[in-house]
Design a protein around this motif. Structure first.
Motif, PDB file in Angstrom:
ATOM      1  N   LEU A 191       0.855  -1.184   0.000  1.00  0.00           N
ATOM      2  CA  LEU A 191       0.000   0.000   0.000  1.00  0.00           C
ATOM      3  C   LEU A 191       0.897   1.241   0.000  1.00  0.00           C
ATOM      4  O   LEU A 191       0.731   2.152  -0.780  1.00  0.00           O
ATOM      5  CB  LEU A 191      -0.855  -0.036   1.272  1.00  0.00           C
ATOM      6  CG  LEU A 191      -2.062   0.845   1.433  1.00  0.00           C
ATOM      7  CD1 LEU A 191      -3.081   0.545   0.342  1.00  0.00           C
ATOM      8  CD2 LEU A 191      -2.674   0.616   2.816  1.00  0.00           C
ATOM      9  N   ARG A 192       1.836   1.233   0.942  1.00  0.00           N
ATOM     10  CA  ARG A 192       2.800   2.327   1.055  1.00  0.00           C
ATOM     11  C   ARG A 192       4.176   1.738   1.389  1.00  0.00           C
ATOM     12  O   ARG A 192       4.265   0.780   2.165  1.00  0.00           O
ATOM     13  CB  ARG A 192       2.401   3.288   2.182  1.00  0.00           C
ATOM     14  CG  ARG A 192       1.266   4.239   1.836  1.00  0.00           C
ATOM     15  CD  ARG A 192       0.981   5.207   2.976  1.00  0.00           C
ATOM     16  NE  ARG A 192       0.401   4.532   4.131  1.00  0.00           N
ATOM     17  CZ  ARG A 192      -0.885   4.250   4.261  1.00  0.00           C
ATOM     18  NH1 ARG A 192      -1.745   4.587   3.316  1.00  0.00           N
ATOM     19  NH2 ARG A 192      -1.341   3.631   5.332  1.00  0.00           N
ATOM     20  N   THR A 193       5.190   2.333   0.801  1.00  0.00           N
ATOM     21  CA  THR A 193       6.559   1.907   1.095  1.00  0.00           C
ATOM     22  C   THR A 193       7.331   3.090   1.650  1.00  0.00           C
ATOM     23  O   THR A 193       7.253   4.197   1.117  1.00  0.00           O
ATOM     24  CB  THR A 193       7.252   1.377  -0.175  1.00  0.00           C
ATOM     25  OG1 THR A 193       6.714   0.096  -0.511  1.00  0.00           O
ATOM     26  CG2 THR A 193       8.751   1.228   0.032  1.00  0.00           C
ATOM     27  N   TYR A 194       8.049   2.832   2.730  1.00  0.00           N
ATOM     28  CA  TYR A 194       8.886   3.874   3.333  1.00  0.00           C
ATOM     29  C   TYR A 194      10.348   3.484   3.197  1.00  0.00           C
ATOM     30  O   TYR A 194      10.677   2.312   3.056  1.00  0.00           O
ATOM     31  CB  TYR A 194       8.520   4.056   4.805  1.00  0.00           C
ATOM     32  CG  TYR A 194       7.077   4.458   5.006  1.00  0.00           C
ATOM     33  CD1 TYR A 194       6.671   5.776   4.787  1.00  0.00           C
ATOM     34  CD2 TYR A 194       6.120   3.519   5.387  1.00  0.00           C
ATOM     35  CE1 TYR A 194       5.339   6.133   4.953  1.00  0.00           C
ATOM     36  CE2 TYR A 194       4.792   3.880   5.552  1.00  0.00           C
ATOM     37  CZ  TYR A 194       4.403   5.188   5.338  1.00  0.00           C
ATOM     38  OH  TYR A 194       3.093   5.553   5.488  1.00  0.00           O
TER      39      TYR A 194
ATOM     40  N   HIS B  20       7.325  -1.649   4.573  1.00  0.00           N
ATOM     41  CA  HIS B  20       6.096  -1.584   3.776  1.00  0.00           C
ATOM     42  C   HIS B  20       4.847  -1.818   4.597  1.00  0.00           C
ATOM     43  O   HIS B  20       4.786  -2.757   5.388  1.00  0.00           O
ATOM     44  CB  HIS B  20       6.118  -2.652   2.675  1.00  0.00           C
ATOM     45  CG  HIS B  20       7.425  -2.787   1.981  1.00  0.00           C
ATOM     46  ND1 HIS B  20       7.929  -1.838   1.133  1.00  0.00           N
ATOM     47  CD2 HIS B  20       8.364  -3.768   2.038  1.00  0.00           C
ATOM     48  CE1 HIS B  20       9.106  -2.232   0.686  1.00  0.00           C
ATOM     49  NE2 HIS B  20       9.410  -3.396   1.230  1.00  0.00           N
ATOM     50  N   ASN B  21       3.878  -0.954   4.397  1.00  0.00           N
ATOM     51  CA  ASN B  21       2.541  -1.254   4.874  1.00  0.00           C
ATOM     52  C   ASN B  21       1.858  -1.971   3.713  1.00  0.00           C
ATOM     53  O   ASN B  21       1.595  -1.363   2.676  1.00  0.00           O
ATOM     54  CB  ASN B  21       1.796   0.027   5.242  1.00  0.00           C
ATOM     55  CG  ASN B  21       0.431  -0.279   5.850  1.00  0.00           C
ATOM     56  OD1 ASN B  21      -0.175  -1.314   5.555  1.00  0.00           O
ATOM     57  ND2 ASN B  21      -0.046   0.619   6.697  1.00  0.00           N
ATOM     58  N   LEU B  22       1.606  -3.254   3.887  1.00  0.00           N
ATOM     59  CA  LEU B  22       1.080  -4.062   2.784  1.00  0.00           C
ATOM     60  C   LEU B  22      -0.441  -3.986   2.687  1.00  0.00           C
ATOM     61  O   LEU B  22      -1.040  -4.644   1.831  1.00  0.00           O
ATOM     62  CB  LEU B  22       1.526  -5.520   2.960  1.00  0.00           C
ATOM     63  CG  LEU B  22       3.052  -5.729   2.980  1.00  0.00           C
ATOM     64  CD1 LEU B  22       3.381  -7.173   3.336  1.00  0.00           C
ATOM     65  CD2 LEU B  22       3.677  -5.352   1.653  1.00  0.00           C
ATOM     66  N   GLY B  23      -1.046  -3.195   3.580  1.00  0.00           N
ATOM     67  CA  GLY B  23      -2.501  -3.082   3.557  1.00  0.00           C
ATOM     68  C   GLY B  23      -3.126  -4.444   3.789  1.00  0.00           C
ATOM     69  O   GLY B  23      -2.656  -5.216   4.632  1.00  0.00           O
TER      70      GLY B  23
END
Length: 493
Positions: free
Chosen positions: A221-224, A242-245
């Motif tokens: 979903l989002r990668t930091y 990573h927030n993989l949702g």
RNA sequence: CGGGGUGUAGCGAAGUCCGGUUAUCGCGCACGCUUUGGGAGCGUGAGAUCCCCGGUUCGAAUCCGGGCACCCCGACCA
């Protein structure tokens, strides 16, 4: 100190020992350091390296620093198999698309063709997701916080030691949570840990931020990211989170029953940091005489070089060296007494400088007589870094010096980085900054295609949208349209 | 996958065009002597299926055919 050829003016000095200067060819410098400092060796298979003991010890230091922090935040280590059924990869569409070009696949085993090919893991979201779906039943099982230390394989076309190899070592954390907020908290917490290790152990200042759509992990979903500047001013992504949702939860059916007896999909995260970090240490600190290791990661923090002319002098000097060795060792310092015979002190000085040992302790006949020793710090060149100290309080002085070197390497790297980041308002300014090798920071409101265009035209990519934002809004440096955030552009490894 | 290049001792190279005795040199390695406060000198020595397979030839590192590997540039890229 390099001895330059007077006839040609080229720096092919002492070819077998010295290293190509960074300013001449940074890539060449890097490759030579890796081999001459004994970090790694060539291996028979293309794109893979043998990590030698000295290089592995640096990785061990990074590994220990991370592992300690993982445990402190409630994570447990486990180990999942190297082989992943090919069908697992396919279950998350974006994920398989992202990785399929670089997969190594086992099609034969035990003398016959396998019914289903096995992928050598490029990362383990899928096989761990499958396991999580069985482990997790109730909200009471959450959060599930797992880490594994492992090797992974990505069949890269262009490889460089540590920075990009076909097989590399890393840790991959995988966690499952009840809701998005908890998953996001975890994702950011682990990024903070990466930044903490980079800054306080590796002495590498990093910029934390969020990846653009294009640079995002396949399936996330989002990668930091934490981004570090190397001494050639290129950016190196040094760790990601990573927030993989619910993408993998959906694909692998990772569900739990909540307090109201309702089935809910988990939210998962993953985060990794690899042996690439060893390359970061080399490229962030190294200079023309070799490696410069931050004391906290240095396998050898202090090397003692005994100096004597005659056999008569040998005994007293070696005795003093041994005493100093014991004193430093007792103080918890990783110290080595260089007892190699047949090598002159000058050679040893250069040798240990190449290997990046932070502190050298010279002890000779005159020093023995005066009950002193010469301390030389690797982060300051030549005489500037030398001081004569009493043998009596050697441990205390050395400990302080190691702390000082650690801090100095960090501040040197930070100063270098800050001097090479420029705020830009227009595409022309960006081009100019990138052209001169710097990092460009500016308002960005462009599309994915706009971002690709910048990459095609300048070679620079959005490294991240830094967490530290100026606030407010501005106009996009490319499109002049409204922009709510600034992006950081750089050429990257 | 396209273009170019290279395979000779642990490493780096010369020799290959124009076939000819025991394949040469530097670094490194081993041993000895002299050295040792910023990359030591001399001597002795060990170390090679000349990438592989086949062919031409009295004779191949060298010429011819085929194969393999690696490197660089491009394309691709968590």
């Amino acid at each position: 100190m390099c001895i330059f050829s007077l006839t040609t003016g080229e720096d092919n000095c002492m070819v077998s020992q010295a290293v190509t200067r960074q300013s001449v060819d940074f890539s060449k410098w890097y490759n030579e350091i890796v081999y001459k400092a004994d970090l790694a060796a060539h291996s028979p298979v293309r794109g893979t390296i043998i990590i030698k003991p000295y290089g592995y010890e640096i990785w061990d230091g990074i590994k220990n620093a991370l592992d300690k922090r993982f445990k402190a935040t409630g994570h447990q280590n486990a180990y999942f198999p190297l082989f992943i059924p090919e069908s697992y990869l396919r279950r998350e569409a974006e994920h398989v698309e992202g990785f399929s070009p670089e997969l190594a696949v086992v099609t034969h085993a035990g003398g016959k063709q396998l019914e289903e090919p096995l992928v050598v893991r490029p990362t383990s979201e899928t096989i761990i997701g499958e396991a999580f779906s069985e482990w997790i039943q109730s909200y009471r099982d959450l959060p599930l916080l797992i880490n594994q230390w492992a090797n992974v394989v990505r069949w890269e076309l262009r490889t460089r030691p540590f920075l990009r190899t076909s097989e590399f070592l890393w840790q991959e954390g995988h966690t499952a949570h009840v809701d998005e907020a908890d998953a996001e908290r975890e994702t950011l917490q682990m990024l903070d840990i990466y930044a903490d290790v980079a800054v306080h152990e590796a002495a590498i200042p990093v910029i934390q931020g969020r990846k653009s759509n294009i640079e995002r992990f396949a399936g996330a979903l989002r990668t930091y990211t934490i981004e570090a500047m190397m001494r050639d001013k290129r950016a190196l992504q040094s760790g990601t989170s990573h927030n993989l949702g619910q993408n993998f939860a959906r694909a692998f059916n990772i569900q739990y029953l909540d307090e109201n007896n309702e089935q809910k999909l988990c939210w998962t995260t993953s985060w990794g940091l690899s042996t690439r970090m060893v390359g970061a240490v080399v490229m962030a600190h190294g200079d023309d005489t070799g490696l410069r290791l931050p004391p906290r990661l240095a396998p050898i923090q202090v090397v003692i070089v005994p100096i004597f002319r005659s056999e008569d002098e040998r005994g007293p000097v070696m005795d003093a060296g041994s005493r100093l060795n014991a004193a430093l060792s007792d103080a918890g310092i990783r110290v080595k007494l260089d007892t190699r015979e047949g090598l002159r002190p000058g050679f040893k000085f250069n040798d240990w400088e190449m290997r990046g040992v932070p502190v050298r302790l010279e002890i000779g006949p005159k020093d023995v007589e005066n009950e002193v020793a010469v301390l030389a710090r690797r982060d300051l060149p030549g005489k500037e870094g030398k001081q004569t100290v009493s043998q009596a309080n050697i441990a205390a002085v050395t400990l302080e010096l190691l702390d000082d070197i650690q801090a100095n390497l960090l501040s040197q790297a930070a100063a270098f980085r800050d001097a090479n980041i420029f705020d830009v308002r227009s595409y022309d300014e960006l081009k100019q900054v990138i052209d001169e090798g710097g990092w460009a920071r500016g308002w960005w409101g462009g599309s994915d295609d706009d971002e690709r265009r910048v990459k095609d035209e300048t070679g620079a990519t959005i490294r991240c949208f830094p967490f530290e934002q100026p606030g407010g809004s501005g106009s996009c440096l490319l499109t002049a349209g409204p922009a709510s955030q600034v992006a950081l552009f750089a050429r990257a490894y």
